[in-house]
Scaffold this motif. Structure first.
Motif, PDB file in Angstrom:
ATOM      1  N   LEU B  23      -2.415 -11.583  -0.889  1.00 30.66           N
ATOM      2  CA  LEU B  23      -1.135 -11.211  -1.074  1.00 30.66           C
ATOM      3  C   LEU B  23      -0.697  -9.728  -1.037  1.00 30.66           C
ATOM      4  N   LEU B  24      -1.795  -8.844  -1.481  1.00 27.94           N
ATOM      5  CA  LEU B  24      -1.508  -7.269  -1.448  1.00 27.94           C
ATOM      6  C   LEU B  24      -1.788  -6.870  -0.284  1.00 27.94           C
ATOM      7  N   ALA B  25      -2.750  -7.436   0.475  1.00 25.87           N
ATOM      8  CA  ALA B  25      -2.696  -6.719   2.010  1.00 25.87           C
ATOM      9  C   ALA B  25      -1.691  -7.250   2.727  1.00 25.87           C
ATOM     10  N   SER B  26      -1.172  -8.454   2.809  1.00 22.72           N
ATOM     11  CA  SER B  26       0.132  -8.914   3.570  1.00 22.72           C
ATOM     12  C   SER B  26       1.254  -8.113   3.271  1.00 22.72           C
ATOM     13  N   GLN B  27       1.470  -7.889   1.936  1.00 19.33           N
ATOM     14  CA  GLN B  27       2.627  -7.102   1.294  1.00 19.33           C
ATOM     15  C   GLN B  27       2.660  -5.667   1.943  1.00 19.33           C
ATOM     16  N   LEU B  28       1.287  -4.834   1.749  1.00 16.41           N
ATOM     17  CA  LEU B  28       1.139  -3.825   2.376  1.00 16.41           C
ATOM     18  C   LEU B  28       1.561  -3.440   3.630  1.00 16.41           C
ATOM     19  N   ASN B  29       0.816  -4.513   4.493  1.00 22.76           N
ATOM     20  CA  ASN B  29       1.043  -4.442   5.844  1.00 22.76           C
ATOM     21  C   ASN B  29       2.593  -4.637   6.370  1.00 22.76           C
ATOM     22  N   ARG B  30       2.966  -5.527   5.830  1.00 18.06           N
ATOM     23  CA  ARG B  30       4.569  -6.076   6.133  1.00 18.06           C
ATOM     24  C   ARG B  30       5.345  -4.625   5.863  1.00 18.06           C
ATOM     25  N   LEU B  32       4.473  -1.494   5.537  1.00 19.82           N
ATOM     26  CA  LEU B  32       4.440  -0.394   6.444  1.00 19.82           C
ATOM     27  C   LEU B  32       4.870  -0.604   7.890  1.00 19.82           C
ATOM     28  N   LEU B  33       4.878  -2.012   8.146  1.00 20.31           N
ATOM     29  CA  LEU B  33       5.283  -2.111   9.600  1.00 20.31           C
ATOM     30  C   LEU B  33       6.716  -2.194   9.580  1.00 20.31           C
ATOM     31  N   ARG B  34       7.254  -2.677   8.597  1.00 22.34           N
ATOM     32  CA  ARG B  34       8.879  -2.605   8.553  1.00 22.34           C
ATOM     33  C   ARG B  34       9.452  -1.190   8.319  1.00 22.34           C
ATOM     34  N   GLU B  35       8.729  -0.048   7.559  1.00 20.71           N
ATOM     35  CA  GLU B  35       8.974   1.041   7.337  1.00 20.71           C
ATOM     36  C   GLU B  35       8.795   2.160   8.697  1.00 20.71           C
ATOM     37  N   THR B  36       7.585   1.875   9.289  1.00 22.11           N
ATOM     38  CA  THR B  36       7.072   2.832  10.174  1.00 22.11           C
ATOM     39  C   THR B  36       6.739   2.279  11.636  1.00 22.11           C
ATOM     40  N   GLY B  37       6.629   0.984  11.610  1.00 18.38           N
ATOM     41  CA  GLY B  37       6.430   0.589  13.039  1.00 18.38           C
ATOM     42  C   GLY B  37       4.964   0.290  13.344  1.00 18.38           C
ATOM     43  N   LEU B  38       4.092   0.865  12.276  1.00 21.30           N
ATOM     44  CA  LEU B  38       2.770   0.830  12.268  1.00 21.30           C
ATOM     45  C   LEU B  38       2.136  -0.040  11.420  1.00 21.30           C
ATOM     46  N   SER B  39       1.119  -1.018  11.878  1.00 24.29           N
ATOM     47  CA  SER B  39       0.435  -1.980  11.062  1.00 24.29           C
ATOM     48  C   SER B  39      -0.649  -1.145  10.195  1.00 24.29           C
ATOM     49  N   GLU B  40      -1.082  -1.698   9.105  1.00 27.11           N
ATOM     50  CA  GLU B  40      -2.244  -1.183   8.613  1.00 27.11           C
ATOM     51  C   GLU B  40      -3.758  -0.680   9.486  1.00 27.11           C
ATOM     52  N   ALA B  41      -3.917  -1.729  10.344  1.00 30.80           N
ATOM     53  CA  ALA B  41      -4.859  -1.532  11.051  1.00 30.80           C
ATOM     54  C   ALA B  41      -4.600  -0.242  12.102  1.00 30.80           C
ATOM     55  N   ASP B  42      -3.203  -0.138  12.680  1.00 35.58           N
ATOM     56  CA  ASP B  42      -3.007   0.874  13.395  1.00 35.58           C
ATOM     57  C   ASP B  42      -3.416   2.245  12.804  1.00 35.58           C
ATOM     58  N   PHE B  43      -2.647   2.147  11.395  1.00 34.81           N
ATOM     59  CA  PHE B  43      -2.939   3.263  10.792  1.00 34.81           C
ATOM     60  C   PHE B  43      -4.223   3.915  10.538  1.00 34.81           C
ATOM     61  N   ALA B 114       2.123   8.422   6.758  1.00 36.45           N
ATOM     62  CA  ALA B 114       1.461   8.606   5.745  1.00 36.45           C
ATOM     63  C   ALA B 114       2.055   8.560   4.224  1.00 36.45           C
ATOM     64  N   GLY B 115       3.267   9.157   4.280  1.00 35.92           N
ATOM     65  CA  GLY B 115       3.804   9.340   2.973  1.00 35.92           C
ATOM     66  C   GLY B 115       4.162   7.695   2.681  1.00 35.92           C
ATOM     67  N   HIS B 116       5.040   7.028   3.593  1.00 35.02           N
ATOM     68  CA  HIS B 116       5.308   5.592   3.034  1.00 35.02           C
ATOM     69  C   HIS B 116       4.080   5.126   2.686  1.00 35.02           C
ATOM     70  N   ARG B 117       3.127   5.119   3.377  1.00 31.91           N
ATOM     71  CA  ARG B 117       1.817   4.443   3.040  1.00 31.91           C
ATOM     72  C   ARG B 117       1.404   4.723   1.677  1.00 31.91           C
TER      73      ARG B 117
END
Lengths: 174, 174
Positions: B23-30, B32-43, B114-117
DNA sequence: AGCCATTGGTTGACGTGTCATCCAACCGCG
DNA sequence: CGCGGTTGGATGACACGTCAACCAATGGCT
């Protein structure tokens, strides 16, 4: 957005956790798949059905139990149905609903996989920890889950609908 | 295979961790993607390039840094190249190799993200923990990573090739 | 009884990650 | 120098997960 970088202590915890969770998840998944033909996701679904009355659960209840997004569950159940691990039935109380039943093949598969899975979880995680570390891991997880449930009550808090007392389980897999 | 079910204590740790990490991984990914257009993997990829000399890394070194499977990295870099986040160059010392460079767009994106993450990581994880819990999370992660490295020295231990001293980093993101 | 918002579940498009395979380049050895 | 094993990276097929949209059924309200 004004946020400070992580402190060294935070960095160690976060970076260690981030790296570990990705590698551990893929290692456990790879191991289970190779040994048993079931992915971790397969196992979680089959285990929930194994524990349910009549080895049946409505999609809604199953979704509450495993806490997946509804389209993830729908797609995954369709694939598992195609592999003969579960069977789909009509829902007697709501025509919109679907009930999924564990098939004989599914039951055999999850039963056979349980031991492999526990062994791997012990080997890659549990046996490495002191009792205190184990309890802290449980505490940390609980805190994060509580936080996530606040974020989206509809998405997460409905988990309580499925099974309020996890301690009552006799099968350890999920 | 003869293995005992998990004890209640083990079950609480494992089951809590298992649910939480998904749940944490998908929430953080969702988020970050929504706020910045980058996935966790991208980052993770962009952040590694940001920190590298000349904002360039050979695929091999990058792979050591992020500890992904080679085809995962290859596919992901191809997609990021297509989005203009990285550029591919020839490797001057090995014709088989590829060097990836952070583009201006990639640099802007990862800097902005970075800051959003960090804010999300604090909100969903770090701010919930006591200092002791944070240290224990780091210890547990370290123990698991060490164990995983033993499992497949080629797959994991090569991480040391990339950067022997993680504490030297000034950018906290990855 | 009828209406309307909500809900349960499916579906398609697409991004993502794994596995097996391939090929050219590298390097150690005789 | 030539050979053969290993390596770096790419590629295709396919399983998996997310997002948006859709539709029929349900249930609350008037």
């Amino acid at each position: 957005m004004e946020t400070h970088p992580l402190t060294a202590r935070e960095q160690r915890a976060w970076e260690g956790y981030r790296r570990m969770q990705g590698l551990l998840a893929s290692q456990l998944n790879r191991h289970l798949l190779r040994e048993t033909g079931l992915s971790e996701a397969d196992f979680v679904i089959l285990d929930a059905l194994l524990a349910a009355p009549d080895h049946r659960l409505r999609s809604l209840a199953l979704r509450c139990e495993v806490q997946w997004e509804k389209s993830r569950l729908s797609h995954h159940l369709a694939r598992m149905q195609q592999r003969g691990l579960v069977a789909r039935e009509e829902c007697p109380e709501d025509s919109r609903g679907a009930v999924f039943r564990l098939t004989d093949a599914g039951r055999a598969a999850v039963t056979a996989a349980a031991g492999h899975r526990v062994a791997a979880i012990r080997s890659y995680l549990l046996d490495l920890l002191t009792p205190e570390q184990m309890d802290t891991l449980g505490d940390v997880s609980e805190a994060v889950l509580t936080r996530l449930a606040r974020e989206d009550p509809h998405r997460h808090a409905i988990a309580e609908l499925a099974r309020p007392d996890p301690g009552a389980r006799s099968n350890p897999g999920a």
